[in-house]
Design a protein around this motif. Structure first.
Motif, PDB file in Angstrom:
ATOM      1  N   PRO A 175       0.634  -1.287  -0.039  1.00 51.91           N
ATOM      2  CA  PRO A 175      -0.056   0.007  -0.053  1.00 51.91           C
ATOM      3  C   PRO A 175       0.642   1.289  -0.019  1.00 51.91           C
ATOM      4  O   PRO A 175       0.325   2.457  -0.351  1.00 51.91           O
ATOM      5  CB  PRO A 175      -0.961  -0.238   1.201  1.00 51.91           C
ATOM      6  CG  PRO A 175       0.078  -1.245   2.265  1.00 51.91           C
ATOM      7  CD  PRO A 175       0.477  -2.115   1.328  1.00 51.91           C
ATOM      8  N   THR A 176       2.018   1.139   0.441  1.00 52.50           N
ATOM      9  CA  THR A 176       2.789   2.391   0.397  1.00 52.50           C
ATOM     10  C   THR A 176       3.778   2.568  -1.032  1.00 52.50           C
ATOM     11  O   THR A 176       4.272   3.393  -1.056  1.00 52.50           O
ATOM     12  CB  THR A 176       3.912   2.266   1.362  1.00 52.50           C
ATOM     13  OG1 THR A 176       5.018   1.261   1.213  1.00 52.50           O
ATOM     14  CG2 THR A 176       3.316   2.063   2.748  1.00 52.50           C
ATOM     15  N   ALA A 177       3.384   1.739  -2.110  1.00 52.78           N
ATOM     16  CA  ALA A 177       4.127   1.738  -3.175  1.00 52.78           C
ATOM     17  C   ALA A 177       3.284   2.437  -4.405  1.00 52.78           C
ATOM     18  O   ALA A 177       2.134   2.017  -4.385  1.00 52.78           O
ATOM     19  CB  ALA A 177       4.575   0.563  -3.841  1.00 52.78           C
ATOM     20  N   SER A 178       3.701   3.380  -5.188  1.00 51.61           N
ATOM     21  CA  SER A 178       2.802   3.967  -6.181  1.00 51.61           C
ATOM     22  C   SER A 178       2.456   2.885  -7.252  1.00 51.61           C
ATOM     23  O   SER A 178       1.608   3.038  -8.091  1.00 51.61           O
ATOM     24  CB  SER A 178       3.675   5.031  -6.795  1.00 51.61           C
ATOM     25  OG  SER A 178       4.728   4.830  -7.421  1.00 51.61           O
ATOM     26  N   SER A 179       3.096   1.776  -7.504  1.00 47.14           N
ATOM     27  CA  SER A 179       3.080   0.833  -8.466  1.00 47.14           C
ATOM     28  C   SER A 179       2.780  -0.379  -8.024  1.00 47.14           C
ATOM     29  O   SER A 179       3.826  -0.904  -7.142  1.00 47.14           O
ATOM     30  CB  SER A 179       4.153   0.885  -9.533  1.00 47.14           C
ATOM     31  OG  SER A 179       3.969  -0.061 -10.640  1.00 47.14           O
ATOM     32  N   ASN A 180       1.968  -1.227  -8.568  1.00 46.83           N
ATOM     33  CA  ASN A 180       1.960  -2.744  -8.268  1.00 46.83           C
ATOM     34  C   ASN A 180       3.240  -3.440  -8.599  1.00 46.83           C
ATOM     35  O   ASN A 180       3.310  -4.724  -8.092  1.00 46.83           O
ATOM     36  CB  ASN A 180       0.660  -3.168  -8.881  1.00 46.83           C
ATOM     37  CG  ASN A 180      -0.657  -2.960  -8.336  1.00 46.83           C
ATOM     38  OD1 ASN A 180      -0.577  -2.284  -7.206  1.00 46.83           O
ATOM     39  ND2 ASN A 180      -1.692  -3.047  -8.854  1.00 46.83           N
ATOM     40  N   LEU A 181       3.979  -2.936  -9.393  1.00 48.10           N
ATOM     41  CA  LEU A 181       5.433  -3.603 -10.084  1.00 48.10           C
ATOM     42  C   LEU A 181       6.520  -2.987  -9.226  1.00 48.10           C
ATOM     43  O   LEU A 181       7.697  -3.113  -9.627  1.00 48.10           O
ATOM     44  CB  LEU A 181       5.305  -3.462 -11.479  1.00 48.10           C
ATOM     45  CG  LEU A 181       4.260  -3.673 -12.312  1.00 48.10           C
ATOM     46  CD1 LEU A 181       4.475  -3.358 -13.962  1.00 48.10           C
ATOM     47  CD2 LEU A 181       3.885  -5.088 -12.226  1.00 48.10           C
TER      48      LEU A 181
END
Length: 257
Positions: free
Chosen positions: A237-243
């Protein structure tokens, strides 16, 4: 009163299939700096009605299906119905959410007129844009952040939309509270091992929950789909991309159980 009139739990249960929770703050309970002692507002028509009566919004005809009317409120003519406009985008989820919230507000004697706008119109910069130009009664909109930092600065005075921030400041309610600004600034300028670090964040959350510059509706659900034989894919949840950790992806026999 409005917070008590919004059936946010029904939104979570029916629109989000119970996969989210109702926020009590701008931080989720899982965040290490979340303050569990903040004021909590649940759907409670009786409590909301008492607050509305105290504020001068009376159920004159004793019919909850009709709007309350103003009595003895400074600057509002007696008999004025409690009727507001509600703007949001025309996305399916926004329409589903607004339908529930409009119905729950009606139980409190508040009449709501919903207007669905194209996202480009809703989020157009001020002063002409309806959201950032702060030309609305109620507005439902999305906000998001990445990282673990707490977004208390969204509600500081410097974030009220104006020419200095190109009319896209995040404080669209125009909330101004020197004590909140001081607590937020102290929190963000201190280090995690500073004795006042957590306390400052707690003070900011307490003021937010008591003053309610906005009413958080729900945490957005983050979803993704992958192949059955793909491993090391992980939602963050803290990342801007799922990758965010794509270099770790693997598939087939190379995957370890």
């Amino acid at each position: 009163a409005l917070a008590n009139c919004l059936d946010r739990q029904q939104v979570v249960d029916s629109v989000l299939s119970g996969l989210s929770t109702v926020p009590n703050s701008y931080l989720p309970p899982e965040h290490p700096l979340y303050d569990p002692s903040v004021t909590v507002y649940s759907f409670n028509v009786t409590a909301a009605s008492q607050l509305l009566e105290q504020a001068g919004w009376l159920d004159v005809d004793q019919d909850p299906s009709t709007p309350r009317q103003a009595r003895g409120i400074a600057g509002i003519p007696s008999g004025t119905p409690f009727e507001v406009n509600y703007i949001t985008t025309n996305a399916v989820q926004r329409q589903q959410v607004s339908t529930i919230l409009v119905a729950s507000l009606a139980q409190c004697g508040i009449k709501v007129n919903v207007q669905y706008l194209d996202a480009n119109i809703l989020y157009a910069p001020g002063p002409d844009g309806v959201l950032f130009g702060r030309s609305f009664d109620l507005a439902e909109f999305a906000m998001g952040s990445t990282g673990m930092g707490t977004p208390c600065d969204w509600y500081t005075r410097s974030e009220v939309p104006n020419a200095a921030n190109h009319w896209v400041g995040t404080n669209v309610s125009g909330f101004r509270d020197p004590a909140f600004d001081t607590a937020c600034l102290a929190a963000q300028r201190s280090l995690p091992d500073d004795p006042d670090h957590a306390a400052a964040y707690a003070r900011a959350q307490s003021i937010f929950a008591n003053e309610l510059p906005v009413i958080p509706l729900y945490w957005r659900v983050k979803t993704a789909a992958t192949r059955a034989d793909l491993c090391y894919f992980s939602l963050d949840p803290t990342a801007s991309s799922n990758l965010w950790n794509i270099e770790a992806f693997d598939s087939g026999t190379a995957c370890q159980p």
